[in-house]
Design a protein around this motif. Structure first.
Motif, PDB file in Angstrom:
ATOM      1  N   GLN A 192       4.434  21.925  -5.931  1.00  0.00           N
ATOM      2  CA  GLN A 192       4.692  22.182  -4.509  1.00  0.00           C
ATOM      3  C   GLN A 192       3.668  21.461  -3.629  1.00  0.00           C
ATOM      4  OE1 GLN A 192       5.023  26.507  -4.255  1.00  0.00           O
ATOM      5  NE2 GLN A 192       7.249  26.321  -4.272  1.00  0.00           N
ATOM      6  N   GLU A 193       2.452  21.287  -4.124  1.00  0.00           N
ATOM      7  CA  GLU A 193       1.406  20.608  -3.367  1.00  0.00           C
ATOM      8  C   GLU A 193       1.724  19.122  -3.166  1.00  0.00           C
ATOM      9  OE1 GLU A 193      -1.130  21.736  -6.467  1.00  0.00           O
ATOM     10  OE2 GLU A 193      -1.640  19.696  -7.057  1.00  0.00           O
ATOM     11  N   ASP A 194       2.708  18.594  -3.896  1.00  0.00           N
ATOM     12  CA  ASP A 194       3.093  17.194  -3.735  1.00  0.00           C
ATOM     13  C   ASP A 194       3.997  16.994  -2.521  1.00  0.00           C
ATOM     14  OD1 ASP A 194       3.566  16.869  -7.343  1.00  0.00           O
ATOM     15  OD2 ASP A 194       1.736  16.706  -6.129  1.00  0.00           O
ATOM     16  N   SER A 195       4.451  18.081  -1.929  1.00  0.00           N
ATOM     17  CA  SER A 195       5.321  17.979  -0.753  1.00  0.00           C
ATOM     18  C   SER A 195       4.577  17.275   0.375  1.00  0.00           C
ATOM     19  CB  SER A 195       5.771  19.368  -0.295  1.00  0.00           C
ATOM     20  OG  SER A 195       6.581  19.979  -1.276  1.00  0.00           O
ATOM     21  N   ALA A 196       5.148  16.194   0.872  1.00  0.00           N
ATOM     22  CA  ALA A 196       4.497  15.366   1.891  1.00  0.00           C
ATOM     23  C   ALA A 196       5.441  14.219   2.245  1.00  0.00           C
ATOM     24  CB  ALA A 196       3.181  14.789   1.366  1.00  0.00           C
ATOM     25  N   TYR A 227       0.849  -1.192   0.000  1.00  0.00           N
ATOM     26  CA  TYR A 227       0.000   0.000   0.000  1.00  0.00           C
ATOM     27  C   TYR A 227       0.885   1.243   0.000  1.00  0.00           C
ATOM     28  CZ  TYR A 227      -2.788  -3.702   2.187  1.00  0.00           C
ATOM     29  OH  TYR A 227      -3.400  -4.896   2.492  1.00  0.00           O
ATOM     30  N   TRP A 228       0.420   2.269  -0.703  1.00  0.00           N
ATOM     31  CA  TRP A 228       1.067   3.578  -0.658  1.00  0.00           C
ATOM     32  C   TRP A 228       0.097   4.599  -0.067  1.00  0.00           C
ATOM     33  CZ3 TRP A 228       6.041   4.896  -1.578  1.00  0.00           C
ATOM     34  CH2 TRP A 228       6.839   4.030  -2.338  1.00  0.00           C
ATOM     35  N   TYR A 229       0.630   5.422   0.839  1.00  0.00           N
ATOM     36  CA  TYR A 229      -0.145   6.497   1.443  1.00  0.00           C
ATOM     37  C   TYR A 229       0.653   7.793   1.333  1.00  0.00           C
ATOM     38  CZ  TYR A 229      -3.247   3.118   3.708  1.00  0.00           C
ATOM     39  OH  TYR A 229      -4.152   2.114   3.957  1.00  0.00           O
ATOM     40  N   ARG A 230      -0.076   8.900   1.380  1.00  0.00           N
ATOM     41  CA  ARG A 230       0.550  10.221   1.451  1.00  0.00           C
ATOM     42  C   ARG A 230       0.086  10.873   2.750  1.00  0.00           C
ATOM     43  NH1 ARG A 230      -0.431  14.535  -3.344  1.00  0.00           N
ATOM     44  NH2 ARG A 230      -2.591  14.494  -2.574  1.00  0.00           N
ATOM     45  N   GLN A 231       1.009  11.542   3.420  1.00  0.00           N
ATOM     46  CA  GLN A 231       0.666  12.233   4.665  1.00  0.00           C
ATOM     47  C   GLN A 231       1.255  13.635   4.623  1.00  0.00           C
ATOM     48  OE1 GLN A 231       2.039  10.483   8.428  1.00  0.00           O
ATOM     49  NE2 GLN A 231       0.105  11.096   9.367  1.00  0.00           N
ATOM     50  N   ARG A 232       0.390  14.621   4.487  1.00  0.00           N
ATOM     51  CA  ARG A 232       0.838  16.008   4.528  1.00  0.00           C
ATOM     52  C   ARG A 232       1.055  16.389   5.994  1.00  0.00           C
ATOM     53  NH1 ARG A 232      -2.968  17.065  -0.121  1.00  0.00           N
ATOM     54  NH2 ARG A 232      -1.598  17.465  -1.888  1.00  0.00           N
ATOM     55  N   LEU A 233       1.816  17.433   6.207  1.00  0.00           N
ATOM     56  CA  LEU A 233       2.206  17.844   7.553  1.00  0.00           C
ATOM     57  C   LEU A 233       0.982  18.052   8.436  1.00  0.00           C
ATOM     58  CD1 LEU A 233       4.689  18.561   9.251  1.00  0.00           C
ATOM     59  CD2 LEU A 233       4.354  20.948   8.585  1.00  0.00           C
ATOM     60  N   GLY A 235       9.016   5.887   5.549  1.00  0.00           N
ATOM     61  CA  GLY A 235       8.550   6.949   4.681  1.00  0.00           C
ATOM     62  C   GLY A 235       9.648   7.670   3.929  1.00  0.00           C
ATOM     63  N   THR A 236       9.235   8.361   2.874  1.00  0.00           N
ATOM     64  CA  THR A 236      10.097   9.279   2.120  1.00  0.00           C
ATOM     65  C   THR A 236       9.509  10.667   2.275  1.00  0.00           C
ATOM     66  OG1 THR A 236      10.778   7.653   0.455  1.00  0.00           O
ATOM     67  CG2 THR A 236      10.927   9.982  -0.151  1.00  0.00           C
ATOM     68  N   ARG A 237      10.343  11.575   2.809  1.00  0.00           N
ATOM     69  CA  ARG A 237       9.886  12.965   2.945  1.00  0.00           C
ATOM     70  C   ARG A 237      10.245  13.699   1.665  1.00  0.00           C
ATOM     71  NH1 ARG A 237       8.258  15.932   7.055  1.00  0.00           N
ATOM     72  NH2 ARG A 237       8.876  14.293   8.518  1.00  0.00           N
ATOM     73  N   LEU A 238       9.229  14.089   0.894  1.00  0.00           N
ATOM     74  CA  LEU A 238       9.438  14.778  -0.373  1.00  0.00           C
ATOM     75  C   LEU A 238       9.170  16.265  -0.199  1.00  0.00           C
ATOM     76  CD1 LEU A 238       9.887  14.708  -3.482  1.00  0.00           C
ATOM     77  CD2 LEU A 238       7.410  14.413  -3.715  1.00  0.00           C
ATOM     78  N   THR A 239      10.133  17.055  -0.606  1.00  0.00           N
ATOM     79  CA  THR A 239       9.984  18.512  -0.586  1.00  0.00           C
ATOM     80  C   THR A 239      10.179  19.023  -2.004  1.00  0.00           C
ATOM     81  OG1 THR A 239      10.883  18.606   1.647  1.00  0.00           O
ATOM     82  CG2 THR A 239      10.778  20.674   0.414  1.00  0.00           C
ATOM     83  N   VAL A 240       9.173  19.723  -2.518  1.00  0.00           N
ATOM     84  CA  VAL A 240       9.250  20.303  -3.860  1.00  0.00           C
ATOM     85  C   VAL A 240       9.451  21.807  -3.708  1.00  0.00           C
ATOM     86  CG1 VAL A 240       8.085  20.594  -6.073  1.00  0.00           C
ATOM     87  CG2 VAL A 240       7.693  18.512  -4.720  1.00  0.00           C
ATOM     88  N   VAL A 241      10.578  22.281  -4.267  1.00  0.00           N
ATOM     89  CA  VAL A 241      10.910  23.708  -4.101  1.00  0.00           C
ATOM     90  C   VAL A 241      10.797  24.459  -5.423  1.00  0.00           C
ATOM     91  CG1 VAL A 241      12.379  23.267  -2.123  1.00  0.00           C
ATOM     92  CG2 VAL A 241      13.370  23.281  -4.437  1.00  0.00           C
TER      93      VAL A 241
END
Lengths: 112, 115
Positions: free
Chosen positions: B84-88, B33-39, B109-115
């Motif tokens: 940028q909204e993909d940051s999570a 399973y893949w999940y996304r978790q925003r701050l 998890g992988t913390r992704l930051t889009v700048v």
């Protein structure tokens, strides 16, 4: 559809007891899980209930009432390290097998 | 392996670039399973694999997101033209075919930051 509700935030004092409630409405039911998630970390398994009643595991207990669509997680003798988010999740039939649906989590802050 | 392994643990990327996130499930766990978790937010379901097939892709937010799994093992989540909204934090979990009383085991998890 699946709907799981739990409070967004709670605060409790070190050494006290806190109860985190979860209500659910799901299409099918094959068990209810509680997970703990510390900030910046992955969720970790705490408990599993499939029959009505109370399951006790050390300082943590979890209760289930299937007829009421209700569960709670009880934390006794709170410690500072218990500050975390607690996720309620219901296992139910999904596409192809069974899947967990998660609530949004309850952020518990333990204060001295 | 002993646990669910995800890589990279952190990724900073420029807006518009593509990224690949990798998940190595527990050996013998056919469900992934893949999940996304925003701050500060809850877990947002993205996609579920049973073996190499994806019976449920309902959570993928747009056609920029895709995932595949090979050999009933490693899975890759690809985000094209990142925004940028993909940051999570992107979390992967695995389980037995029927999660039963063991539930899911999550990776870090992988913390992704889009700048």
């Amino acid at each position: 559809g699946q709907n799981i509700d739990q409070p967004t935030e709670m605060t409790a004092t070190e050494g006290a007891i806190v109860q985190i409630n979860c209500t659910y409405q799901t299409s099918g039911f094959n068990g209810l899980f509680w997970y703990q998630q510390h900030a910046g970390e992955a969720p970790t398994f705490l408990s599993y209930n499939v029959l009505d009643g109370l399951e006790e595991k050390g300082r943590f207990s979890s209760f289930l009432s299937r007829s009421k669509g209700y569960s709670y997680l009880l934390l006794k003798e709170l410690q500072m390290k218990d500050s975390a988010s607690y996720l309620c999740a219901v296992l139910a039939p999904g596409a192809g097998s069974y899947q967990l649906t998660f609530g949004k989590g309850t952020k518990l802050s333990v204060i001295p | 392996g002993a646990g669910v392994s995800q890589s990279p643990s952190n990724k900073v990327t420029e807006k518009g670039k593509d990224v690949e996130l990798r998940c190595d499930p527990i050996s013998g766990h056919t469900a992934l399973y893949w999940y996304r978790q925003r701050l500060g937010q809850g877990l947002e379901f993205l996609i579920y694999f049973q073996g190499n097939s994806a019976p449920d892709k309902s959570g993928l937010p747009s056609d920029r997101f895709s995932a595949e799994r090979t050999g009933e093992s490693v899975s890759t989540l690809t985000i094209q033209r990142t925004q940028q909204e993909d940051s999570a934090v992107y979390l992967c979990a695995s389980s037995l075919p029927n999660p039963g009383r063991e539930g899911y085991t999550f990776g870090s998890g992988t913390r992704l930051t889009v700048v």
